[in-house]
Design an enzyme around this catalytic site. Structure first.
Site, PDB file in Angstrom:
ATOM      1  N   GLY A   1       0.612   0.104   3.378  1.00 22.62           N
ATOM      2  CA  GLY A   1       1.906  -0.570   3.419  1.00 22.62           C
ATOM      3  C   GLY A   1       2.437  -0.864   4.817  1.00 22.62           C
TER       4      GLY A   1
ATOM      5  N   ASN B   1       2.269  -3.688   6.312  1.00 16.74           N
ATOM      6  CA  ASN B   1       2.962  -4.984   6.236  1.00 16.74           C
ATOM      7  C   ASN B   1       4.321  -4.841   5.562  1.00 16.74           C
ATOM      8  OD1 ASN B   1       1.397  -7.464   7.288  1.00 16.74           O
ATOM      9  ND2 ASN B   1      -0.177  -6.217   6.287  1.00 16.74           N
TER      10      ASN B   1
ATOM     11  N   VAL C   1      -5.330  -8.790  -9.256  1.00 13.83           N
ATOM     12  CA  VAL C   1      -5.217 -10.248  -9.303  1.00 13.83           C
ATOM     13  C   VAL C   1      -4.055 -10.634 -10.217  1.00 13.83           C
ATOM     14  CG1 VAL C   1      -6.415 -12.366 -10.015  1.00 13.83           C
ATOM     15  CG2 VAL C   1      -7.678 -10.520  -8.887  1.00 13.83           C
ATOM     16  N   LEU C   2      -3.230 -11.580  -9.768  1.00 14.16           N
ATOM     17  CA  LEU C   2      -2.122 -12.061 -10.597  1.00 14.16           C
ATOM     18  C   LEU C   2      -2.631 -13.142 -11.546  1.00 14.16           C
ATOM     19  CD1 LEU C   2       0.842 -12.498  -8.065  1.00 14.16           C
ATOM     20  CD2 LEU C   2       0.193 -10.471  -9.390  1.00 14.16           C
TER      21      LEU C   2
ATOM     22  N   ASN D   1       1.317 -14.698   0.081  1.00 12.37           N
ATOM     23  CA  ASN D   1       0.250 -13.724   0.300  1.00 12.37           C
ATOM     24  C   ASN D   1      -0.113 -13.716   1.776  1.00 12.37           C
ATOM     25  OD1 ASN D   1      -1.926 -11.907  -0.371  1.00 12.37           O
ATOM     26  ND2 ASN D   1      -3.339 -13.633  -0.135  1.00 12.37           N
TER      27      ASN D   1
ATOM     28  N   HIS E   1      -3.240 -12.926   4.315  1.00 15.07           N
ATOM     29  CA  HIS E   1      -4.693 -12.722   4.313  1.00 15.07           C
ATOM     30  C   HIS E   1      -5.161 -12.518   5.758  1.00 15.07           C
ATOM     31  CE1 HIS E   1      -8.743 -12.871   2.766  1.00 15.07           C
ATOM     32  NE2 HIS E   1      -9.040 -13.584   3.838  1.00 15.07           N
TER      33      HIS E   1
ATOM     34  N   GLU F   1      -3.239 -20.950  -8.486  1.00 19.15           N
ATOM     35  CA  GLU F   1      -4.287 -20.424  -9.367  1.00 19.15           C
ATOM     36  C   GLU F   1      -5.587 -20.164  -8.603  1.00 19.15           C
ATOM     37  OE1 GLU F   1      -3.584 -23.933  -9.631  1.00 19.15           O
ATOM     38  OE2 GLU F   1      -1.577 -23.136 -10.054  1.00 19.15           O
TER      39      GLU F   1
ATOM     40  N   ASP G   1      -6.777 -17.432  -2.755  1.00 20.16           N
ATOM     41  CA  ASP G   1      -6.610 -17.766  -1.318  1.00 20.16           C
ATOM     42  C   ASP G   1      -6.576 -19.273  -1.067  1.00 20.16           C
ATOM     43  OD1 ASP G   1      -6.487 -15.074  -0.585  1.00 20.16           O
ATOM     44  OD2 ASP G   1      -8.640 -14.934  -0.249  1.00 20.16           O
TER      45      ASP G   1
HETATM   46  C1  GAR Z   1      -3.688  -6.204   5.264  1.00 19.13           C
HETATM   47  O1  GAR Z   1      -4.566  -6.327   6.357  1.00 19.13           O
HETATM   48  C2  GAR Z   1      -3.676  -7.485   4.460  1.00 19.13           C
HETATM   49  O2  GAR Z   1      -3.792  -8.631   5.250  1.00 19.13           O
HETATM   50  C3  GAR Z   1      -4.888  -7.301   3.598  1.00 19.13           C
HETATM   51  O3  GAR Z   1      -4.811  -5.942   3.205  1.00 19.13           O
HETATM   52  C4  GAR Z   1      -4.232  -5.175   4.246  1.00 19.13           C
HETATM   53  C5  GAR Z   1      -3.132  -4.296   3.684  1.00 19.13           C
HETATM   54  O4  GAR Z   1      -2.668  -3.395   4.662  1.00 19.13           O
HETATM   55  N1  GAR Z   1      -4.893  -8.214   2.487  1.00 19.13           N
HETATM   56  C6  GAR Z   1      -6.006  -8.789   2.012  1.00 19.13           C
HETATM   57  O5  GAR Z   1      -7.120  -8.569   2.462  1.00 19.13           O
HETATM   58  C7  GAR Z   1      -5.782  -9.763   0.872  1.00 19.13           C
HETATM   59  N2  GAR Z   1      -6.993 -10.458   0.521  1.00 19.13           N
HETATM   60  P1  GAR Z   1      -1.253  -2.691   4.545  1.00 19.13           P
HETATM   61  O6  GAR Z   1      -1.187  -1.986   3.193  1.00 19.13           O
HETATM   62  O7  GAR Z   1      -1.221  -1.713   5.690  1.00 19.13           O
HETATM   63  O8  GAR Z   1      -0.197  -3.756   4.688  1.00 19.13           O
END
Ligand code: GAR
Length: 197
Positions: free
Chosen positions: A12, A14, A93-94, A108, A110, A148, A151
């Protein structure tokens, strides 16, 4: 003022960047009012608790079908009057019913420059492993709207990050988070909340 739900599966960081930006007054048009975790015990739920934001778990394996999971998630989002959904490292996945309920209202993050290193299976460290394997000199992060296609939704913000000699997936992941993700995601949320997109 938009009610924001942040969906998480892991540490978490982010989510924390969003909560910190909100506390600094950088998301004037929105407020994080719900955190949804895909499994219990993730540290992101601690972060929600520390910020005084309700945290709940909606777990795919507790439901017989993805349709039932989608319906349960959608019910929580509706019950909490959520206007904007933010996927911050959410692993589940949603389904189409959730996506259809929030057109251009699901963001989202990425950890690559889409369309590189994205699509089904590209998640977390794996993205950085593949970038290093390919030998790219620049990678980064992307915030996009969710549709849908995995990414494949419209891109809102991107930021490039240098790959340096000797990088491991972990070191690169940290640099991409620090230099791109933690800045980009709160900024993108503020843009949507301020009607700038
Ligand atoms: C982040 O790096 C995010 O960009 C990635 O998961 C991590 C979550 O970290 N998301 C993906 O790869 C989506 N395809 P966090 O829980 O520390 O925010």
């Amino acid at each position: 003022m938009l009610n924001i739900a942040v969906l998480v599966s892991g540490g978490g960081t982010n989510l924390q960047a969003i909560l910190d930006a909100e506390a600094r007054g950088e998301i004037p048009g929105g407020k994080v009012t719900l955190v949804v975790a895909s499994k219990p015990g993730v540290f992101a739920l601690e972060r929600a608790k520390n910020a005084g934001v309700p945290g709940i778990v909606v777990r795919r394996k507790d439901y017989e079908s993805s349709e039932d999971f989608d319906a349960a998630l959608l019910k929580e989002l509706h019950d909490h009057q959520i206007d904007l959904v933010v996927l911050a490292g959410f692993l589940s996945v949603l389904g189409p019913s959730v996506i259809a309920a929030y057109p251009m209202r699901i963001l989202n993050i990425h950890p690559s420059l889409i369309p590189s290193f994205c699509g089904p299976g590209y998640y977390g460290l794996r993205v950085h492993e593949e970038a290093l394997k390919r030998g790219v000199k620049v990678t980064g992060a992307t915030v996009h709207f969710v549709n849908e296609e995995c990414d494949g939704g419209p891109i809102l913000l991107q930021k490039a990050v240098e790959v340096l000699p000797g990088d491991t997936p972990e070191v690169l992941q940290k640099r991409v988070m620090e230099q791109a993700e933690w800045k980009l995601l709160p900024r993108a949320i503020a843009m949507v909340c301020n009607n700038e997109v």
